[in-house]
Design a protein around this motif. Sequence first.
Motif, PDB file in Angstrom:
ATOM      1  N   LEU A  40      -3.451  -0.070  -3.676  1.00 45.67           N
ATOM      2  CA  LEU A  40      -3.121   1.098  -4.496  1.00 45.67           C
ATOM      3  C   LEU A  40      -3.199   2.342  -3.628  1.00 45.67           C
ATOM      4  N   VAL A  41      -2.152   3.165  -3.672  1.00 44.98           N
ATOM      5  CA  VAL A  41      -2.146   4.398  -2.866  1.00 44.98           C
ATOM      6  C   VAL A  41      -1.810   5.572  -3.785  1.00 44.98           C
ATOM      7  N   PRO A  42      -2.246   6.785  -3.422  1.00 45.56           N
ATOM      8  CA  PRO A  42      -1.987   7.952  -4.291  1.00 45.56           C
ATOM      9  C   PRO A  42      -0.573   8.511  -4.138  1.00 45.56           C
ATOM     10  N   ALA A  43       0.065   8.287  -2.977  1.00 46.99           N
ATOM     11  CA  ALA A  43       1.383   8.872  -2.747  1.00 46.99           C
ATOM     12  C   ALA A  43       2.137   8.062  -1.703  1.00 46.99           C
ATOM     13  N   VAL A  44       3.477   8.162  -1.739  1.00 44.19           N
ATOM     14  CA  VAL A  44       4.326   7.566  -0.706  1.00 44.19           C
ATOM     15  C   VAL A  44       5.392   8.586  -0.338  1.00 44.19           C
ATOM     16  N   HIS A  45       5.923   8.432   0.893  1.00 46.00           N
ATOM     17  CA  HIS A  45       6.817   9.451   1.424  1.00 46.00           C
ATOM     18  C   HIS A  45       8.166   8.853   1.790  1.00 46.00           C
ATOM     19  N   GLU A  46       9.120   9.726   2.101  1.00 42.53           N
ATOM     20  CA  GLU A  46      10.482   9.325   2.400  1.00 42.53           C
ATOM     21  C   GLU A  46      10.520   8.174   3.416  1.00 42.53           C
ATOM     22  N   GLY A  47      11.266   7.119   3.064  1.00 42.09           N
ATOM     23  CA  GLY A  47      11.380   5.947   3.921  1.00 42.09           C
ATOM     24  C   GLY A  47      10.395   4.842   3.594  1.00 42.09           C
TER      25      GLY A  47
END
Length: 894
Positions: free
Chosen positions: A490-497
């Motif tokens: 589980l992660v709080p955020a993901v970024h482009e790509g």
Amino acid sequence: MPATTMANPPRTSDEIRQTFLQFFKDRGHLHLPSWPLVPIGDPTSLFTSAGMQQFKRHFMGEEPPPGPRVATVQRCFRTTDIEEVGDLSHCTAFEMLGNFSFGDYFKRGAIEMAWELLTGVYQIPPERLHITIFLDDDDSYGFWRDVGVPDDHIHRCGEDKNYWFSFPVDTPGASGPCGPDSEIYYDYYPERGTRDIRVAYDDERFLEIWNLVFMQLYQHPDGRREPLPAQNIDTGSGLERVAAVLQGKRSVFETDIFLPILEAAAAVAGVDYLGGHATSEQAYAIRAMSEHCRAATMLVGDGVVPSNEGRGYVLRRVVRRAIYFARKIGVREPFTARLADAAIGKLAVGYPHLDENREFIKRALAAEEERFIRTIATGSQRLESLLERLRAAGASDLPGQEAFLLYDTFGLPLELTREIAAGAGFTVDETGFGAAMEEQRTRAREQGKFLKGEPSPLVAQLGADHSAFVGYTRVEADSHIVAILKGGELVPAVHEGDECEVILDITPFYPEGGGQAGDRGNLRARSGVFLVEDTQAAAGAIVHRGRVTEGEILVAETVDASVDTRWRSGAARNHTGTHILHAALRAILGPHVRQQGSLVTPDRLRFDFTHLEQTPREALAEVQQLANAKVRDNLQVAWRSTGYQEAVSAGALAFFGDKYGNEVRVVEIKENSGVFSAELCGGTHVHQTGELGFVYLLRESAVAAGTRRIEALTGGGAEAHLAEQHERLQRIAGKLSTSTGEIEDRIDALQAELDRLRRQSEQLQRLQGATIAAALADAATLVNGAHLVVGRVEAGSTEILKEVADRVRDRLRPALVVLGAEVEGRPAFLAAASPDLVARGVHAGNIIREVARTAGGGGGGRPDLAQAGAKDVSLIGAALDEARRLGVAALGSG
């Protein structure tokens, strides 16, 4: 308490079945229909083997029961004792009479009703009934005493006899509901008294006729047991055994259940079985034939067809065991369809679907019988070849692994292998066979474990407030991101790509299921865009899989969840297409057609269904015409939620591999005042059949024995395909210098010309053959008084090759001829030996096998003539060099 007494107790099996159900309906029980032998929504089990199987989820507390009291007559199938079938008691198929209580009555109620039915309605003398209970179950002891059972007719037993578990007890850490049970036995010899009797262990004197299970505890993985929230009752009474008691018989095979089938089997065998004039071997075989054909009839009636895996493999084993025993007593004519007819005649009262599918059942069994007879011939041939090699190696024991290979791959029963081997002076390593069989069973158990649907620990942390599906009525929704999973964390955020999985609180995205591909689309947030490339139901949630294409996305962020409508509408159109196709196939081919699987994408659909043979082109044309008639009629497609039992009772089709709850979704295609199609389905659909535009069947093919596959297109896909085909037709017409309407005539003319030229070429080759044969004969080598001819020739076919060899062999006596040629781009070899050389031990088949192997091929044949093919034309010369070496060796030692 006084028992209800009937003037005329039931006697026939039909009467017993009806009396049981009426007795419990009069006492507030809901009568539910039998499950099919293929469990619905329970992929953990191959077959329905107990009456309680359809109530597993209710007993486990996963779903509310359909009512507090239920009664059923359940058809069951078990293979536990298949090797014993043929004796006087064992069966693979049977009917289980059962009454069930979900938190309503418990021990007292179950005991009182059982006793009342047995002694008051069935009128079994009470003194002939004995009861077993669990060691410390004093409650049951008291209730049995209250209904009048004397103390010396109540017997206490340990867990091995009187305790029920919903899980395998020999598996460490297993858990689930459990509880004591109480079994009721019929005493065939009450005159022997009650001193020192062991009721549960004396099969010769006592017959168990009812088991009352008191489901009251839950066992934890550590072995602790604690009371269940509700106390439940699960009972099972074998119809065949009750019939034996009420009809005064010692064996189930003497009851009215089996008599018509036994009569048919005895007529096939030409033996007076019922008159007592059969030998023990004949009697055993007749019972095995009858039981197995009855069981196979019930299995095929519930959609199982013979195959090499799973349920189909078990059915195949049952049918082939019946055929094996029939052949042992001299039966050579086909008989399975005849016995199926007799079985259906007896079973149809309780199971009318068998009569509806009578012709299909008979065809399925007859086809399997024909296939097995061919298999026996092939397997026996292979075994004889194997024994020949073992003898040459000085062995006298057939390895168990080889015997198992013959059984598993070629269908040759161990008994037949043993018989053939013994005739050749060999013994069979049956210990090794058993080890190989157990190894396969272990693999099968591992493959059969149900691994899907368990929520992952990560998703369990999220609670239940997520993955609400709104996609039946919407393709857009304002949603919140509940969780993002990347790399299993589980992660709080993901970024482009970044590639990841997103879980929403509510979603319009349909997850892959029922053969329909998962939706695609976008999740748009203020901070970024997530491209949904697939949607799956996994780990207890609806998971959106894809990648971030712009910015970033964050947990708890609001997103506009938008489904790709072109993707969804294409999938919905093709999903409705499978329902129309299913109904059309059943209408044209018959009600035996059942869906075995499907694939629904926006571009195309694939539909697998039960059918024994290739569907004729004419029938496929009828199916397509009917499907398109329903499309043109623009019928309404509607869906509704209802109870599972109500849906199935109303005729909706359910599919064995799918899992259903009490509440189900029924998709109906309505026609005038009736229904053209009704299926339990969770997929998305169009609202009117006219939205499909057109249904076009691309092809029909085989998937497995008894299962066919249709691939089809609808709508724009069908239109584009037909346009492409028309364009291709015009190009072909151009190349043939004709119009599209005259292509067939032009091809026929070209084919006729080609045939004429081919015949002309063959005539020339035959004329040349005499010259070639003469040249080969002149080049012959004399070896040990015999002529050896080896050479490469020009031949357009193997027939020409054979003619040349015959000419050489006729000119030279004795002669061994080995020829090679390139035929249609591949190596072809032929060996021929004159009769006098065959008498000296020369074997053309053995020689040609080794020759072809040199060029990457194989083959064989008779000692006097054999041919083979290969793959590599460049190795023809090397192969003929090997032929020369082998020929010299064969003639030198001949």
